[in-house]
Design an enzyme around this catalytic site. Structure first.
Site, short mmCIF file in Angstrom:
data_model
loop_
_atom_site.label_atom_id
_atom_site.label_comp_id
_atom_site.label_asym_id
_atom_site.label_seq_id
_atom_site.Cartn_x
_atom_site.Cartn_y
_atom_site.Cartn_z
N ALA A 37 -26.78 -27.47 23.45
CA ALA A 37 -27.66 -28.19 22.60
C ALA A 37 -26.91 -28.77 21.44
CB ALA A 37 -28.51 -27.34 22.01
N LEU A 82 -22.05 -23.55 29.48
CA LEU A 82 -21.13 -22.29 30.19
C LEU A 82 -21.05 -22.19 31.71
CD1 LEU A 82 -22.80 -19.95 27.64
CD2 LEU A 82 -20.59 -20.33 27.74
N GLY A 136 -26.13 -18.49 25.88
CA GLY A 136 -26.60 -18.23 27.43
C GLY A 136 -28.01 -18.21 26.91
N VAL A 137 -29.10 -17.98 27.76
CA VAL A 137 -30.30 -18.00 27.74
C VAL A 137 -30.67 -16.59 27.12
CG1 VAL A 137 -32.71 -17.87 28.90
CG2 VAL A 137 -30.89 -19.16 29.66
N ASN A 164 -30.92 -5.18 23.81
CA ASN A 164 -31.54 -3.87 24.11
C ASN A 164 -32.34 -4.17 25.47
OD1 ASN A 164 -34.87 -4.34 23.63
ND2 ASN A 164 -33.68 -5.61 22.41
N HIS A 165 -32.40 -5.17 25.89
CA HIS A 165 -33.03 -5.26 27.21
C HIS A 165 -32.29 -4.64 28.39
CE1 HIS A 165 -36.36 -6.74 25.33
NE2 HIS A 165 -35.82 -7.68 24.82
N TYR A 192 -33.05 -11.33 32.65
CA TYR A 192 -32.52 -11.54 31.35
C TYR A 192 -31.83 -10.18 31.13
CZ TYR A 192 -31.57 -11.61 26.23
OH TYR A 192 -31.07 -11.40 25.15
N SER A 200 -33.47 -6.48 17.49
CA SER A 200 -34.35 -7.66 17.30
C SER A 200 -33.86 -8.35 15.92
CB SER A 200 -36.05 -7.44 17.13
OG SER A 200 -36.34 -6.59 18.15
C1 15L Z 1 -33.68 -10.11 22.90
O1 15L Z 1 -32.79 -9.78 23.42
C2 15L Z 1 -34.13 -11.62 22.71
O2 15L Z 1 -33.10 -12.47 22.66
C3 15L Z 1 -34.75 -11.75 21.32
O3 15L Z 1 -35.56 -13.04 21.39
C4 15L Z 1 -35.93 -10.62 21.29
O4 15L Z 1 -37.10 -10.75 21.97
C5 15L Z 1 -35.22 -9.19 21.08
O5 15L Z 1 -34.48 -9.13 22.49
C6 15L Z 1 -36.07 -8.32 21.03
O6 15L Z 1 -36.04 -7.28 22.07
O7 15L Z 1 -36.88 -8.13 20.21
#
Ligand code: 15L
Length: 265
Positions: free
Chosen positions: A36, A52, A73-74, A112-113, A136, A165
């Site tokens: 971007a 990337l 990245g996304v 954290n995801h 993700y 977050s």
């Molecule tokens: C993430 O990995 C995201 O990039 C961010 O937008 C938030 O959603 C965050 O986690 C979250 O878990 O709050």
């Protein structure tokens, strides 16, 4: 002693824009990249447009850098095909570039995801089983495994920051627990860049919040001590209506990410 040249990917993103300023003291030259548009280069900056997913472009991007902060990245749940290009191929290209050009240290924006399907209220540490909550989270889990491989095989050191977050303010009750201030994010990255011995470290990125799900004792060698707390936002956040108790966003650490997708046409 500042680094000579530090690469920051994702420099046009929400966190990248903040880090463009806050990481400045830590490198003589900050090389900034994104797909971007970015603001033009100021003194001590190099601005390089880069996708990337383009291996050759990433190889040239990495050349001449002493360390990489990979925020690119996304950053949200999206269809697999998009995640594949930017995140999965992207992180591979970053590490191939690091290997080819002798970059010895990477700070990787994990999330954290990666552990999003652990239940809220359970306390987990760096060695917990990974339970990604979507494409993700899976791509960040892949990045963690890939970086482990490049450490074991080539000695490239990485900190995988499982960022909670990182927004100006926590937006909901979950984020009172997962919130990471931008000041603490910057300090975490500084610790990762300059720790004498990094090896391959998993660290959770959260501020000194009252309630915690993540135990950073296995990352103590980083010397990261967060200064901020979400407590100052509690009253404001707790005026929000409660979610339905049966909502999976309330059950799992990943919050609403656990119920996104599967993106069928
Ligand atoms: C993430 O990995 C995201 O990039 C961010 O937008 C938030 O959603 C965050 O986690 C979250 O878990 O709050």
């Amino acid at each position: 002693e500042p680094l000579n040249r530090l690469l920051l990917t994702g420099a046009a993103g929400a966190l990248g824009k903040i880090l463009r300023d806050s990481l400045k003291p830590y490198a003589k030259t900050l090389r900034l990249s994104d797909v971007a548009p970015m603001a033009q280069a100021a003194a001590g900056e190099e601005v390089v447009a880069c996708n990337l997913a383009d291996k050759q472009a990433v190889d040239a991007l990495v050349a001449g850098c002493d360390a990489i902060v990979h925020m690119g990245g996304v950053s949200v749940e999206r269809p697999f095909e998009e995640i594949l290009e930017a995140n999965i191929k992207g992180v591979f290209h970053i590490y191939e570039g690091a290997r080819r050009h002798g970059v010895k240290r990477v700070v990787f924006a994990s999330s954290n995801h990666v552990i999003g399907f652990h239940e809220q209220g359970q306390v987990i540490d760096a060695d917990c089983v990974k339970r990604p909550d979507g494409y993700y989270g899976l791509s960040k889990s892949y990045g963690e495994d890939l970086s482990r491989f490049y450490f074991d095989r080539y000695g490239i050191e990485t900190a995988c920051m499982r960022i909670g977050s990182s927004f100006p303010e926590p937006k909901d009750r979950r984020m009172l627990i997962t919130w990471l201030s931008s000041r603490d994010l910057t300090e975490l990255i500084r610790c990762c860049l300059f720790a004498p011995k990094l090896g391959h470290t998993i660290v959770y990125g959260m501020s000194a919040n009252r309630d915690q799900w993540w135990d950073n004792s296995k990352a103590a060698h980083l010397g990261f001590h967060p200064q901020d707390t979400s407590e100052i936002f509690r009253t404001k956040v707790e005026t929000q209506p409660m979610l339905d108790a049966a909502d999976p966003a309330l059950k799992y650490q990943g919050g609403a990410f656990v119920k996104m997708g599967p993106f069928e046409p």
